[in-house]
Design a protein around this motif. Sequence first.
Motif, PDB file in Angstrom:
ATOM      1  N   ASN A  79     -15.781  11.253 -56.585  1.00 61.02           N
ATOM      2  CA  ASN A  79     -17.087  10.942 -57.154  1.00 61.02           C
ATOM      3  C   ASN A  79     -17.161  11.517 -58.566  1.00 61.02           C
ATOM      4  N   ASP A  80     -17.889  10.835 -59.409  1.00 64.47           N
ATOM      5  CA  ASP A  80     -18.138  11.384 -60.735  1.00 64.47           C
ATOM      6  C   ASP A  80     -18.970  12.658 -60.577  1.00 64.47           C
ATOM      7  N   LEU A  81     -18.573  13.701 -61.283  1.00 61.25           N
ATOM      8  CA  LEU A  81     -19.251  14.987 -61.100  1.00 61.25           C
ATOM      9  C   LEU A  81     -20.730  14.915 -61.467  1.00 61.25           C
ATOM     10  N   LYS A  82     -21.039  14.316 -62.607  1.00 62.50           N
ATOM     11  CA  LYS A  82     -22.420  14.317 -63.091  1.00 62.50           C
ATOM     12  C   LYS A  82     -23.315  13.350 -62.345  1.00 62.50           C
ATOM     13  N   THR A  83     -22.799  12.144 -62.115  1.00 58.58           N
ATOM     14  CA  THR A  83     -23.668  11.094 -61.564  1.00 58.58           C
ATOM     15  C   THR A  83     -23.482  10.914 -60.064  1.00 58.58           C
ATOM     16  N   GLY A  84     -22.343  11.356 -59.541  1.00 58.64           N
ATOM     17  CA  GLY A  84     -22.055  11.136 -58.127  1.00 58.64           C
ATOM     18  C   GLY A  84     -21.473   9.759 -57.850  1.00 58.64           C
ATOM     19  N   ASP A  85     -21.363   8.904 -58.863  1.00 60.84           N
ATOM     20  CA  ASP A  85     -20.809   7.561 -58.647  1.00 60.84           C
ATOM     21  C   ASP A  85     -19.428   7.617 -58.010  1.00 60.84           C
ATOM     22  N   VAL A  86     -19.157   6.653 -57.136  1.00 63.59           N
ATOM     23  CA  VAL A  86     -17.822   6.533 -56.553  1.00 63.59           C
ATOM     24  C   VAL A  86     -16.874   6.011 -57.630  1.00 63.59           C
ATOM     25  N   ARG A 107     -12.437  18.476 -64.387  1.00 58.99           N
ATOM     26  CA  ARG A 107     -13.802  18.012 -64.068  1.00 58.99           C
ATOM     27  C   ARG A 107     -14.037  16.557 -64.445  1.00 58.99           C
ATOM     28  N   ASN A 133     -14.863  14.591 -58.998  1.00 52.42           N
ATOM     29  CA  ASN A 133     -15.274  15.615 -58.038  1.00 52.42           C
ATOM     30  C   ASN A 133     -14.763  15.233 -56.646  1.00 52.42           C
ATOM     31  N   VAL A 134     -14.380  16.243 -55.890  1.00 55.83           N
ATOM     32  CA  VAL A 134     -13.798  16.093 -54.541  1.00 55.83           C
ATOM     33  C   VAL A 134     -12.964  14.812 -54.352  1.00 55.83           C
ATOM     34  N   LEU A 192     -21.510  22.009 -64.187  1.00 57.58           N
ATOM     35  CA  LEU A 192     -21.157  20.938 -65.120  1.00 57.58           C
ATOM     36  C   LEU A 192     -20.285  21.467 -66.257  1.00 57.58           C
ATOM     37  N   HIS A 245     -22.135   7.283 -51.429  1.00 57.22           N
ATOM     38  CA  HIS A 245     -22.243   6.603 -52.725  1.00 57.22           C
ATOM     39  C   HIS A 245     -22.654   7.503 -53.873  1.00 57.22           C
ATOM     40  N   ALA A 246     -23.204   8.650 -53.550  1.00 59.41           N
ATOM     41  CA  ALA A 246     -23.749   9.506 -54.607  1.00 59.41           C
ATOM     42  C   ALA A 246     -24.177  10.820 -53.978  1.00 59.41           C
ATOM     43  N   TYR A 247     -24.881  11.646 -54.769  1.00 54.02           N
ATOM     44  CA  TYR A 247     -25.512  12.822 -54.184  1.00 54.02           C
ATOM     45  C   TYR A 247     -26.744  12.352 -53.414  1.00 54.02           C
ATOM     46  N   LYS A 288     -28.503  11.825 -59.186  1.00 53.81           N
ATOM     47  CA  LYS A 288     -27.459  12.311 -60.097  1.00 53.81           C
ATOM     48  C   LYS A 288     -27.561  13.829 -60.172  1.00 53.81           C
TER      49      LYS A 288
END
Lengths: 98, 542
Positions: free
Chosen positions: A7-14, A47, A50-51, B27, B50-52, B97
């Motif tokens: 996942n993207d660290l900032k946005t959580g996007d896959v 970074r 993420n995970v 971050l 899909h996200a946080y 996010k």
Amino acid sequence: MKILTGNDLKTGDVVWWDGRGWSRHVEDAVDAGEEAETILAREEAARRVNVPYVVAAEMADGIPRPAHIKDRVRALGPTVRPDLTLKPADPQAIDWVI
Amino acid sequence: MYKYDSYDQQMVDARVDEFRDQVERRLAGKLTEDQFKPLRLMNGLYLQLHAYMLRVAVPYGTLSGAQMHILADIADKYDRGYGHFTTRQNIQYNWIKLEDAPDLMADLAAVEMHAIQTSGNCIRNISSDHFAGAAADELVDPRPYAELLRQWSSFHPEFMYLPRKFKIAVIASDTDRAAMRLHDIGIQIVEQNGELGAAFYVGGGMGRTPMIAPRIRDFVPLDQLVTYSEACLRVYNRHGRRDNKYKARIKILVHEMGAEEYTRQVEEEFAHLLDEGIEPPLAELERIKTYFEDPAFEAGAKSIDRSDPDFALWVERNTVRHKHDSYVSAVISLKPVGGIPGDATSAQMHLMADLAAQYSFDECRVMHTQNIVLPHVKIADLHTLWTALHEAGLGEPNLDQVGDIIACPGLDYCSLANARSIPISQQISERFAANGKGDTLGELKLKISGCINACGHHHAGHIGILGVDKKGVENYQLLLGGSEAEDASLAKITGPGFNEAGIVDAVETTADVYLREREDGERFLDTYRRIGMAPFKEALYG
Ligand code: HEM
Ligand code: SF4
């Protein structure tokens, strides 16, 4: 084939490893082969993801298709909200998941 | 409603600042994910498919109109225009996010809300009867007791690292609308010789090893409520299985130790704690009670004009007797036919907030069945209220009917899932609407979980469905005969599982057996209890 996701660290996007960086589209995913673990360690430390983890996949109709349904759901989005998936205009997209 | 005092507000504000700093450090790479994960989880921020995902605490399910408006604004500002109301009377957002999370939490704090203790091995949000303060059959309003326990359990240093998560429910009527006996501790406020006190049930739960909590104490005087709770937690904290996550819940301890021995140790600890004098003064409880006093009910119409059949059906199914005879509690169904159970759009949330302000003393409640209650609606206002709901698609008359399905997020959102739950619920509600059988079934509680963790309460469904992974393919087990109410029971598996289409057929077959076999006045559950599993098995696998 072995593809990489996280996942993207900032946005959580896959995101998926496309050979140079991270793409939101599984279509861009490339076979990481023997490099998989090295790339994951390097990218996570920087970074840029993420995970992250390695996913078994096979090519189907020119698109990498993750072996496990969970990663296919991640690749598309919730099957019950086609409007929120990455392919809102494609009613067939869900068949690819299931 | 409870109002924060300056301590509450300071703590919540300080937590926002602390979390903002933690997010910044993550971050900036000063914290690794391993270091950061427990910090974000303490603030209800999960990483899902899909996200946080953020889980917001709604203490005992009670919300003011202003709070509901903010929940709607958050859905628009930080998410994708909707939220998911859960079986723990909370709300979850699926698309948060990380970089926005601190601002979101500051918005919550501005209306006395937060996401603290919605994850982790601590005492979680305390749940209660969604008709509290309104129900005709309650002894007293259970929420002041829930609030007292919320204050005791918030940031309680001894109980921040329990062997496992810990859930408490408080009710005050013989009818159990909060699944009290399926909680780690269930408390029922009772009366004995004219004095109020609490009956304690300890060691219930769902998950992979479902258990119904045994009663370990008939009566704890109200000025010892916190002390007794502390004793229950201490014995658990001391002996709970920290070696094995799957055996770490208090239900396993009570089961393995035996309820008698567990109780003996609790009583011993209780005697010791009484000497320590840890109980807050009763004046504190009295102070809290003033926040939950009855609103200014007015006498008005007591009868309802039922000439409009659609309205009449909704009144019959979705309104509940109130302690004041000019009022009812009205249930707003978040289960339209074919819809996603518990999801509400921001527009719907705003509307519910406005309706709460207009017709229910600015209060609404989240039910564990993933619906919303307007607790105090004047009978004279009912038709106007229903018209507004009906026009907004929120007037489904299906409380406790087959279409009022509890479904966890399942594989559409949850990273622990084996199978999808939402599409199964959608297909079932559509099937029973299309074949017309839904209206003939009466009370039938159907509950679906996407994995053994049982967030969708499948063990307690009259009909339960559990998603499993069968060599990479979604498969569904069918269970019958559960109940989360005062007649609590655990559902039993019928036999081999079904695929996606098969499980919808299987539920219909099950309903058909009931329609064939039922006797006068019997609910599905009553018929099942009378005739047993065999006729259902015969029809399903025969
Ligand atoms: C999507 C993120 C979620 C995750 C990761 C999650 C995780 C879990 C886990 C691991 C358990 C089992 C705990 C155990 O037995 O020790 C559990 C139980 C439970 N969860 Fe969730 N859950 C999620 C969402 C939900 C939602 C949306 C609800 C409400 C609809 C919910 C309500 C519950 C309930 C009621 C139980 C069972 C009661 C109990 O034994 O404590 N959870 N959850
Ligand atoms: S029951 Fe399983 S699939 Fe459903 S929300 Fe809980 S953990 Fe996720």
